[in-house]
Design an enzyme around this catalytic site. Structure first.
Site, PDB file in Angstrom:
ATOM      1  N   THR A 162       0.835  -1.205   0.000  1.00  0.00           N
ATOM      2  CA  THR A 162       0.000   0.000   0.000  1.00  0.00           C
ATOM      3  C   THR A 162       0.871   1.257   0.000  1.00  0.00           C
ATOM      4  O   THR A 162       0.753   2.115  -0.880  1.00  0.00           O
ATOM      5  CB  THR A 162      -0.925   0.009   1.245  1.00  0.00           C
ATOM      6  N   VAL A 163       1.774   1.373   0.974  1.00  0.00           N
ATOM      7  CA  VAL A 163       2.559   2.611   1.111  1.00  0.00           C
ATOM      8  C   VAL A 163       3.713   2.649   0.109  1.00  0.00           C
ATOM      9  O   VAL A 163       3.968   3.690  -0.518  1.00  0.00           O
ATOM     10  CB  VAL A 163       3.084   2.776   2.562  1.00  0.00           C
ATOM     11  N   LYS A 198       5.811   2.564  12.519  1.00  0.00           N
ATOM     12  CA  LYS A 198       5.673   3.066  13.908  1.00  0.00           C
ATOM     13  C   LYS A 198       5.963   1.996  14.940  1.00  0.00           C
ATOM     14  O   LYS A 198       6.470   2.279  16.027  1.00  0.00           O
ATOM     15  CB  LYS A 198       4.288   3.685  14.150  1.00  0.00           C
ATOM     16  N   GLU A 241       8.278  10.613   9.379  1.00  0.00           N
ATOM     17  CA  GLU A 241       7.033  11.399   9.364  1.00  0.00           C
ATOM     18  C   GLU A 241       5.801  10.529   9.117  1.00  0.00           C
ATOM     19  O   GLU A 241       4.746  10.718   9.734  1.00  0.00           O
ATOM     20  CB  GLU A 241       7.135  12.487   8.276  1.00  0.00           C
ATOM     21  N   GLY A 243      -0.403   9.266   9.305  1.00  0.00           N
ATOM     22  CA  GLY A 243      -0.400   9.212   7.837  1.00  0.00           C
ATOM     23  C   GLY A 243       0.174  10.457   7.190  1.00  0.00           C
ATOM     24  O   GLY A 243       1.345  10.783   7.352  1.00  0.00           O
ATOM     25  N   ILE A 279      -0.469  13.662   7.704  1.00  0.00           N
ATOM     26  CA  ILE A 279      -0.377  14.920   8.468  1.00  0.00           C
ATOM     27  C   ILE A 279       1.079  15.161   8.887  1.00  0.00           C
ATOM     28  O   ILE A 279       1.688  14.286   9.489  1.00  0.00           O
ATOM     29  CB  ILE A 279      -1.247  14.861   9.756  1.00  0.00           C
ATOM     30  N   GLY A 329      -6.922  -0.814   2.588  1.00  0.00           N
ATOM     31  CA  GLY A 329      -5.476  -0.705   2.865  1.00  0.00           C
ATOM     32  C   GLY A 329      -5.167   0.106   4.109  1.00  0.00           C
ATOM     33  O   GLY A 329      -4.017   0.494   4.313  1.00  0.00           O
ATOM     34  N   LYS A 385       2.179   5.133  18.012  1.00  0.00           N
ATOM     35  CA  LYS A 385       2.286   6.514  17.508  1.00  0.00           C
ATOM     36  C   LYS A 385       2.374   7.514  18.664  1.00  0.00           C
ATOM     37  O   LYS A 385       3.128   8.491  18.602  1.00  0.00           O
ATOM     38  CB  LYS A 385       1.082   6.821  16.624  1.00  0.00           C
TER      39      LYS A 385
HETATM   40  P1  NDP Z   1       1.641  -3.905   2.881  1.00  0.00           P
HETATM   41  O1  NDP Z   1       1.426  -5.226   3.516  1.00  0.00           O
HETATM   42  O2  NDP Z   1       0.625  -3.378   1.954  1.00  0.00           O
HETATM   43  O3  NDP Z   1       3.043  -3.934   2.083  1.00  0.00           O
HETATM   44  C1  NDP Z   1       4.200  -4.531   2.602  1.00  0.00           C
HETATM   45  C2  NDP Z   1       5.203  -4.675   1.489  1.00  0.00           C
HETATM   46  O4  NDP Z   1       6.420  -5.170   2.022  1.00  0.00           O
HETATM   47  C3  NDP Z   1       4.797  -5.668   0.394  1.00  0.00           C
HETATM   48  O5  NDP Z   1       5.272  -5.236  -0.849  1.00  0.00           O
HETATM   49  C4  NDP Z   1       5.513  -6.948   0.817  1.00  0.00           C
HETATM   50  O6  NDP Z   1       5.780  -7.799  -0.258  1.00  0.00           O
HETATM   51  C5  NDP Z   1       6.806  -6.367   1.329  1.00  0.00           C
HETATM   52  N1  NDP Z   1       7.493  -7.225   2.287  1.00  0.00           N
HETATM   53  C6  NDP Z   1       7.052  -7.664   3.481  1.00  0.00           C
HETATM   54  N2  NDP Z   1       7.996  -8.417   4.086  1.00  0.00           N
HETATM   55  C7  NDP Z   1       9.052  -8.433   3.251  1.00  0.00           C
HETATM   56  C8  NDP Z   1      10.331  -9.065   3.289  1.00  0.00           C
HETATM   57  N3  NDP Z   1      10.712  -9.784   4.340  1.00  0.00           N
HETATM   58  N4  NDP Z   1      11.154  -8.871   2.245  1.00  0.00           N
HETATM   59  C9  NDP Z   1      10.789  -8.139   1.180  1.00  0.00           C
HETATM   60  N5  NDP Z   1       9.592  -7.524   1.073  1.00  0.00           N
HETATM   61  C10 NDP Z   1       8.738  -7.694   2.105  1.00  0.00           C
HETATM   62  O7  NDP Z   1       1.930  -2.894   4.066  1.00  0.00           O
HETATM   63  P2  NDP Z   1       1.647  -1.318   4.089  1.00  0.00           P
HETATM   64  O8  NDP Z   1       2.183  -0.707   2.878  1.00  0.00           O
HETATM   65  O9  NDP Z   1       0.242  -1.077   4.475  1.00  0.00           O
HETATM   66  O10 NDP Z   1       2.525  -0.883   5.365  1.00  0.00           O
HETATM   67  C11 NDP Z   1       3.926  -0.714   5.272  1.00  0.00           C
HETATM   68  C12 NDP Z   1       4.392   0.034   6.518  1.00  0.00           C
HETATM   69  O11 NDP Z   1       3.795   1.327   6.536  1.00  0.00           O
HETATM   70  C13 NDP Z   1       4.014  -0.620   7.828  1.00  0.00           C
HETATM   71  O12 NDP Z   1       5.031  -0.360   8.775  1.00  0.00           O
HETATM   72  C14 NDP Z   1       2.744   0.131   8.244  1.00  0.00           C
HETATM   73  O13 NDP Z   1       2.512   0.113   9.627  1.00  0.00           O
HETATM   74  C15 NDP Z   1       3.084   1.515   7.766  1.00  0.00           C
HETATM   75  N6  NDP Z   1       1.953   2.406   7.502  1.00  0.00           N
HETATM   76  C16 NDP Z   1       0.904   1.966   6.760  1.00  0.00           C
HETATM   77  C17 NDP Z   1      -0.125   2.837   6.448  1.00  0.00           C
HETATM   78  C18 NDP Z   1      -1.291   2.412   5.635  1.00  0.00           C
HETATM   79  O14 NDP Z   1      -2.231   3.197   5.469  1.00  0.00           O
HETATM   80  N7  NDP Z   1      -1.308   1.205   5.102  1.00  0.00           N
HETATM   81  C19 NDP Z   1      -0.104   4.223   6.916  1.00  0.00           C
HETATM   82  C20 NDP Z   1       1.068   4.594   7.692  1.00  0.00           C
HETATM   83  C21 NDP Z   1       2.054   3.691   7.967  1.00  0.00           C
HETATM   84  P3  NDP Z   1       4.663  -8.848  -0.751  1.00  0.00           P
HETATM   85  O15 NDP Z   1       3.437  -8.075  -1.102  1.00  0.00           O
HETATM   86  O16 NDP Z   1       5.326  -9.464  -1.953  1.00  0.00           O
HETATM   87  O17 NDP Z   1       4.439  -9.792   0.376  1.00  0.00           O
HETATM   88  N1  HSE Z   2      -3.347   1.002  10.444  1.00  0.00           N
HETATM   89  C1  HSE Z   2      -3.013   2.362  10.584  1.00  0.00           C
HETATM   90  C2  HSE Z   2      -4.276   3.181  10.828  1.00  0.00           C
HETATM   91  C3  HSE Z   2      -2.314   2.863   9.343  1.00  0.00           C
HETATM   92  O1  HSE Z   2      -5.373   2.641  10.582  1.00  0.00           O
HETATM   93  O2  HSE Z   2      -4.184   4.304  11.280  1.00  0.00           O
HETATM   94  C4  HSE Z   2      -1.783   4.269   9.477  1.00  0.00           C
HETATM   95  O3  HSE Z   2      -0.736   4.328  10.388  1.00  0.00           O
END
Ligand code: NDP
Ligand code: HSE
Length: 437
Positions: free
Chosen positions: A13-14, A104, A128, A133, A135, A186, A204
Site C-alpha cells: 500500500t505505502v 511506527k 514522518e 499518515g 499529516i 489498505g 504513535k
Molecule cells: P503492505 O502489507 O501493503 O506492504 C508490505 C510490502 O512489504 C509488500 O510489498 C511486501 O511484499 C513487502 N514485504 C514484506 N515483508 C518483506 C520481506 N521480508 N522482504 C521483502 N519484502 C517484504 O503494508 P503497508 O504498505 O500497508 O505498510 C507498510 C508500513 O507502513 C508498515 O510499517 C505500516 O505500519 C506503515 N503504515 C501503513 C499505512 C497504511 O495506510 N497502510 C499508513 C502509515 C504507515 P509482498 O506483497 O510481496 O508480500
Molecule cells: N493502520 C493504521 C491506521 C495505518 O489505521 O491508522 C496508518 O498508520
C-alpha cells in the site's frame, strides 16, 4: 547535480503509493529537492504481484541486497513489522545510508537503539509517515512548535478504528463488516488487532510523546485500551449527553510525571476534534506560547502516507550534505538532553469518567451509589436514569464525574459492582474536555 538514489523495501500500500507519487510529481519534487530523487530498485516477497506496478524498476526478493547496494543513498523501509525491518534498518545505518520509514511499531519499540546508531554514524532516520499518515505532525512538533513547552497532546491517530467507530455510529454497521472494509481499503495493519486494541495508536503516541517532551521512547509504559468492548448503547448515551466517543491517544505533562494513554474517550461534540470522522486523523497540541493548535488530515492509505514518505525523502535529500551537527535532532531535543521524567502508572492518571451500570429499580439504589462515590472522593457532574425496557426490572444509570484520580474510580467501581442491587459490570469510559486551560 547528480540524482540521489533510493532503495525501496516493500511495494505494498505505502510502497506502491510512494513509487506512484514520486513518478507522477517527479518534476515538482526535483525542483523542490534540488536534485532528482531516483528509485534504483525495490525489494518485495512476491515478484509477480509487484510486476505491473514496478514497470521497468528492477525488483528483488532479497532486501539485504538493497541495503548493501553501494549505489543507494537512502533506504525506504515500508515492509512493516519488527523483523527483518529492524535488522535491515540497522544494516542500512551501519552502511552509512539514510533511512526513511513509516514503521511506527519499529520506531516505538527500537527507536532509541536506531537513533543512537544513526547519530553515531552521522546519518538521518526520518519517520514522518509513522504517525498520522499524511499529516506533517512530526515536522510541526519538532520544528514549528520548537519555542513551546508542550503541556499535552491528544490525537485520533488510528484511521482504522476511527473509520469503524464512524461507520457504526452513522450507518449502524456491524463491527466485523467495517473492519473488513478498512482492510480492503489498505488502512489496517497486517495484524488488525493492533488497530482495534489501541496498540498501533500507542506506538504513535509513544513517538509523539518522545518528541513533545524530550524523553526516550517508552512504549512498554503506555496504557493501551481499544474499541472492541464499546457498545452502540454507550455511543448513543454519550451523544444524548453531548459527547462523541473517539479512540484517543493522550500524552500529558502532569505534576509527578507524564501520562501516556490510549483509550476510548468521550469528547464534547462542540470540539473540532470530536467531528473528525472516517479514516481521518487529528492531533490537538497545547503549547504554552501558541495555545492549542490542531492538525487534521488523512491518517492512512496509499497516497496520503506516501505524501509523508516523499516529504522525508526531500528533507533528507536537502540535508544530505549538511554537517550532521546542524541537522534537526531525531527526537527534537539534542540526544544528550533527553529527560528521565517518569511515565505515570495508570492508577495515578487524572481524568473524568462516564460510568454506566445496570441496577434494580428499588428505593435506596441511587443513594448507595452516590455514597460510594462520595466516600471515594469522586464528585458527580451529571446523572441520568433510563426508563426500564418493557418487562425489565433493571434500569441503566449513567453518571458523569468530575476529574478525579483513576485509582479512586477503580476502588469505587469495585464497591458498586459488589452491591446486591447492581447487576453485572460497570462500563467505564474516560472523558476529556480538551479545554485549552
Ligand atoms: P503492505 O502489507 O501493503 O506492504 C508490505 C510490502 O512489504 C509488500 O510489498 C511486501 O511484499 C513487502 N514485504 C514484506 N515483508 C518483506 C520481506 N521480508 N522482504 C521483502 N519484502 C517484504 O503494508 P503497508 O504498505 O500497508 O505498510 C507498510 C508500513 O507502513 C508498515 O510499517 C505500516 O505500519 C506503515 N503504515 C501503513 C499505512 C497504511 O495506510 N497502510 C499508513 C502509515 C504507515 P509482498 O506483497 O510481496 O508480500
Ligand atoms: N493502520 C493504521 C491506521 C495505518 O489505521 O491508522 C496508518 O498508520
Amino acid at each position: 547535480m547528480k540524482p540521489i538514489n533510493v532503495g525501496l523495501l516493500g511495494l505494498g500500500t505505502v510502497g506502491g503509493g510512494t513509487l506512484t507519487v514520486l513518478r507522477r510529481n517527479a518534476e515538482e519534487i526535483t525542483r523542490r529537492a534540488g536534485r532528482e530523487i531516483r528509485v534504483l530498485r525495490a525489494a518485495v516477497r512476491n515478484l509477480d504481484k509487484a510486476k505491473a506496478l514496478a514497470g521497468d524498476l528492477p525488483l528483488t526478493t532479497r532486501p539485504f541486497d538493497v541495503v548493501d547496494d553501494p549505489d543507494i543513498d537512502i533506504v525506504v523501509e515500508l515492509i512493516g513489522g519488527l523483523e527483518p525491518a529492524r535488522e535491515l534498518v540497522m544494516r542500512a545505518i551501519a552502511n552509512g545510508k539514510h533511512v526513511v520509514t513509516a514503521n511506527k511499531h519499529l520506531v516505538a519499540k527500537h527507536g532509541n537503539e536506531i537513533f543512537a546508531a544513526a547519530q553515531a554514524r552521522g546519518v538521518m532516520v526520518a519517520f514522518e509517515a509513522a504517525v498520522a499518515g499524511g499529516i506533517p505532525i512530526i515536522k510541526a512538533l519538532r520544528e514549528g512548535l520548537t519555542a513551546n513547552r508542550i503541556e499535552w497532546l491528544a490525537g485520533i491517530i488510528n484511521g482504522t478504528s476511527n473509520f469503524i467507530l464512524t461507520e457504526m455510529r452513522d450507518k449502524g454497521a456491524a463491527f466485523a463488516d467495517v473492519l473488513k472494509q478498512a482492510q480492503d481499503l489498505g488502512y489496517a495493519e497486517a495484524d488488525p488487532t493492533f488497530d482495534i486494541e489501541g496498540i498501533d495508536a500507542a506506538h504513535k503516541l509513544t513517538i509523539l510523546s518522545a518528541i513533545a517532551f524530550g524523553i526516550p521512547m517508552q512504549f512498554d509504559r503506555a496504557y493501551t485500551e481499544g474499541i472492541s468492548k464499546l457498545t452502540r448503547e454507550d455511543v448513543q448515551y454519550a451523544e444524548e449527553l453531548g459527547y462523541r466517543i473517539k479512540l484517543l491517544g493522550i500524552a500529558r505533562r502532569a505534576e509527578n510525571g507524564i501520562e501516556l494513554r490510549v483509550h476510548p474517550t468521550l469528547i464534547p461534540e462542540r470540539r473540532l476534534i470530536a467531528n473528525v470522522d472516517g479514516a481521518m486523523n487529528a492531533v490537538l497540541v497545547l503549547g504554552d506560547a501558541v495555545g492549542p493548535t490542531l492538525y487534521y488530515g488523512a491518517g492512512a492509505g496509499a497516497e496520503p502516507t506516501a505524501s509523508a514518505v516523499v516529504a522525508d525523502l526531500v528533507d533528507v535529500t536537502r540535508l544530505h550534505t549538511a554537517d550532521p551537527h546542524h541537522r534537526v535532532p531525531h527526537l527534537a531535543f539534542q540526544p544528550d538532553q533527553l529527560a528521565d521524567t517518569p511515565i505515570l502508572p495508570m492508577d495515578e492518571v487524572r481524568t473524568a469518567y462516564y460510568l454506566r451500570l445496570s441496577a434494580f429499580d428499588r428505593p435506596g439504589v441511587l443513594a448507595d451509589i452516590t455514597r460510594i462515590l462520595a466516600d471515594s472522593n469522586i464528585s458527580i457532574d451529571a446523572m441520568v436514569q433510563k426508563e426500564p425496557a418493557e418487562g425489565e426490572e433493571q434500569v441503566n444509570i449513567i453518571l458523569l464525574t468530575h476529574v478525579t484520580v483513576e485509582k479512586n474510580v477503580n476502588a469505587a467501581i469495585a464497591k458498586i459492582e459488589a452491591l446486591d442491587t447492581v447487576a453485572g459490570k460497570v462500563m467505564r469510559i474516560r472523558l476529556e474536555e480538551l479545554a485549552a486551560k
